[in-house]
Design an enzyme around this catalytic site. Structure first.
Site, PDB file in Angstrom:
ATOM      1  N   CYS A 218       0.807  -1.218   0.000  1.00 59.32           N
ATOM      2  CA  CYS A 218       0.000   0.000   0.000  1.00 59.32           C
ATOM      3  C   CYS A 218       0.839   1.266   0.000  1.00 59.32           C
ATOM      4  O   CYS A 218       0.319   2.353  -0.218  1.00 59.32           O
ATOM      5  CB  CYS A 218      -0.917   0.011   1.221  1.00 59.32           C
ATOM      6  SG  CYS A 218      -0.033   0.091   2.800  1.00 59.32           S
TER       7      CYS A 218
ATOM      8  N   GLU B 103      -6.865  -6.027  -2.518  1.00 55.05           N
ATOM      9  CA  GLU B 103      -7.166  -5.113  -1.403  1.00 55.05           C
ATOM     10  C   GLU B 103      -6.047  -4.102  -1.274  1.00 55.05           C
ATOM     11  O   GLU B 103      -4.870  -4.411  -1.507  1.00 55.05           O
ATOM     12  CB  GLU B 103      -7.316  -5.925  -0.111  1.00 55.05           C
ATOM     13  CG  GLU B 103      -7.640  -5.104   1.127  1.00 55.05           C
ATOM     14  CD  GLU B 103      -6.427  -4.789   1.984  1.00 55.05           C
ATOM     15  OE1 GLU B 103      -6.606  -4.172   3.050  1.00 55.05           O
ATOM     16  OE2 GLU B 103      -5.294  -5.139   1.593  1.00 55.05           O
TER      17      GLU B 103
ATOM     18  N   ARG C 256     -11.840   1.158   9.637  1.00 53.11           N
ATOM     19  CA  ARG C 256     -10.677   0.772   8.843  1.00 53.11           C
ATOM     20  C   ARG C 256     -11.088   0.721   7.366  1.00 53.11           C
ATOM     21  O   ARG C 256     -11.367  -0.344   6.814  1.00 53.11           O
ATOM     22  CB  ARG C 256     -10.162  -0.597   9.306  1.00 53.11           C
ATOM     23  CG  ARG C 256      -8.895  -1.079   8.607  1.00 53.11           C
ATOM     24  CD  ARG C 256      -8.547  -2.498   9.047  1.00 53.11           C
ATOM     25  NE  ARG C 256      -7.365  -2.995   8.404  1.00 53.11           N
ATOM     26  CZ  ARG C 256      -6.129  -2.747   8.799  1.00 53.11           C
ATOM     27  NH1 ARG C 256      -5.929  -1.981   9.840  1.00 53.11           N
ATOM     28  NH2 ARG C 256      -5.097  -3.239   8.150  1.00 53.11           N
TER      29      ARG C 256
ATOM     30  N   ARG D 262     -10.887   0.424   3.548  1.00 58.91           N
ATOM     31  CA  ARG D 262      -9.986  -0.161   2.566  1.00 58.91           C
ATOM     32  C   ARG D 262     -10.690  -0.234   1.213  1.00 58.91           C
ATOM     33  O   ARG D 262     -11.921  -0.272   1.142  1.00 58.91           O
ATOM     34  CB  ARG D 262      -9.555  -1.582   2.997  1.00 58.91           C
ATOM     35  CG  ARG D 262      -8.606  -1.609   4.182  1.00 58.91           C
ATOM     36  CD  ARG D 262      -7.276  -0.973   3.841  1.00 58.91           C
ATOM     37  NE  ARG D 262      -6.299  -1.078   4.900  1.00 58.91           N
ATOM     38  CZ  ARG D 262      -6.118  -0.183   5.862  1.00 58.91           C
ATOM     39  NH1 ARG D 262      -6.914   0.870   5.943  1.00 58.91           N
ATOM     40  NH2 ARG D 262      -5.165  -0.330   6.764  1.00 58.91           N
TER      41      ARG D 262
END
Length: 485
Positions: free
Chosen positions: A137, A177, A221, A223
């Site tokens: 990421c 993801e 969270r 994502r």
């Protein structure tokens, strides 16, 4: 009348997970099984099926499909795929601490975890149906330079995924993801969309941005999830649309709002004293709780900065000159003004309080305080506390802040030990919906970091169940899999 046993009790006898037994019940594989008050109950004389079913690629196997686990971390994807009936063909992870943890919990058909994805020859990977990848990421994260696909080191790992897909036309699903920021720049999404379309995958119309808190899991969270299915595998309707909508994935069935107190339901009992906070941290929390009560303010709509009080400075303009007020952005000027006014209003309480706790000589992070609870929380020990570089922050106990890779674990009040403590690695794992039997290796610091870099298992179960059910072929055996709360 036959005697009955719960799925949890039967799992210990058969040596498989309660979730897998629940799946068997839902698929009518266990004769006489019935749901009583939300729990599957199975006759005690039930014979275990041999588990042989037809998988996606049409071979007899004890799994319904095969998947590869790229940038595998400690196995968040693996847990979700195994729950849905998958078998891991190959896993790849470059971090050796993560590999050690992964190997404690999972096996692949190869019996080992490969390393750098860029160095893997795609032709050496066995056939698979599902490609999973929580690709790095940093190119998109606010913590990095946000270079995206212009990053020539980590950004181009996306193309390593594409190289693997090019060598494996049999792959039917992709599940990717990444951090929320990937969706902030349209060019990032366009690269992903274009590359997957080239390979005949139909994906979500827009980046799918979800948080565990959307499904009643007490953690904020966000994502980005990128889900794709091969064009010739899905319905004509989706083929004609050319994209997948959230409704197609049946996500709304699982949506649930978090409420006050939900975060505390994930806490463990009989926690070791090792997780108590330090004496100084405890004193500072006590000090700020006394400050909030003593000033009589229930709602503080701005961060408290002692440095902006102007203690022993009579003239406010003199304070502004000292702080460099004229060079500040407008938002910071507002905070300075509010802190100065707050101090002057409550000076009779604040000055003795500062002396009592020697606050002017404390490190800067102890001189800052944020109350983000409104009137929903009465005392500090009813909230969730973080000690950050930006100060001591208190939030409602509705949900925990996002677990992050850096070590900044939340603090809660433990009624059993009558003390403040950090949440434990097991509690952090609960926030990520990791199986209770999951084994960890390394120091607590390493485990917090690994969990902070991982994916939420239950969110993946929900998304992938919906994705797999888009497949038209009659050899999909996950359709009735139930995902427990």
């Amino acid at each position: 009348m036959a005697d009955y046993i719960s799925a949890k009790e039967l799992s210990k006898i058969w040596g498989i997970t309660p979730a897998r037994i629940a799946t068997m019940c839902a698929n009518n594989q266990l004769e006489g099984a019935s749901k009583i008050k939300g729990r599957w109950m199975i006759p005690t004389d039930t014979v275990r099926p041999n588990g042989k079913t037809k998988n996606f690629i049409g071979e007899n196997s004890d799994a319904n499909f095969r998947f590869i686990d790229l940038f595998a971390g400690i196995g968040g994807f693996h847990q979700a795929m195994r729950f849905l009936g998958g078998k891991c063909v190959m896993a790849a992870e470059i971090n050796q601490a993560c590999v050690t943890t992964y190997n404690l919990n999972f096996k692949t058909l190869e019996g080992r975890v490969r390393g750098d994805v860029k160095k893997i020859d795609p032709t050496t990977i066995s056939e698979f149906d599902v490609l999973c990848a929580g690709f790095p990421c940093q190119p998109f994260s606010k913590a990095g330079l946000q270079q995206g696909f212009n990053d020539k080191t980590r950004g181009n790992l996306f193309y390593s995924i594409m190289d693997i897909l090019d060598a494996h036309n049999e792959c039917k699903f992709v599940v990717l993801e990444n951090v929320r920021n990937l969706a902030d720049k349209s060019e990032n999404w366009e690269v992903i969309r274009t590359e997957l379309l080239k390979r005949e995958f139909i994906i979500t119309k827009e980046p799918l941005i979800l948080s565990p808190s959307d499904f009643g899991i007490p953690q904020i969270r966000e994502r980005v999830y990128i889900l794709g299915i091969k064009k010739d595998e899905c319905s004509v309707e989706i083929q004609e649309k050319g994209y997948i909508e959230p409704e197609d994935l049946n996500i709304n069935t699982y949506r649930k709002k978090c409420k006050i107190g939900d975060a505390l339901t994930l806490l463990e009992e009989n926690v070791s004293d090792d997780y108590r906070i330090t004496a100084e941290q405890n004193l500072m929390i006590q000090a700020w709780d006394e400050f909030r009560i003593g000033t009589g303010i229930k709602i503080i709509g701005f961060p408290i900065w002692i440095s902006c009080f102007g203690v022993n400075i009579e003239n406010t303009e003199e304070l502004k000159t000292f702080l460099g007020y004229d060079e500040m952005p407008n938002w910071k000027k507002r905070f300075v003004d509010k802190n100065r006014a707050f101090y002057l209003t409550h000076k009779n309480f604040i000055d003795p309080w500062l002396d009592k706790y020697d606050m002017l000589n404390r490190i800067k992070l102890y001189q800052k305080f944020e109350w983000n609870c409104g009137e929903d929380v009465q005392y500090m020990h009813d909230g969730i506390i973080q000690i950050r570089q930006s100060g001591i922050r208190v939030k409602r106990n509705t949900y925990f802040p996002s677990l992050v890779a850096i070590v900044n674990t939340p603090i809660i009040w433990d009624n059993q030990m009558a003390a403040y403590r950090h949440i434990t690695p097991r509690e952090a794992a609960n926030l990520q919906n990791f199986d209770q039997r999951y084994k960890f290796s390394g120091t607590d610091k390493q485990i917090y970091r690994q969990l902070g870099n991982s994916v939420n298992v239950r969110v993946l179960k929900i998304l992938c169940k919906g994705l797999f059910e888009l497949r038209l072929k009659d050899d999909v055996h996950i359709k009735n899999t139930e995902i427990d709360d």
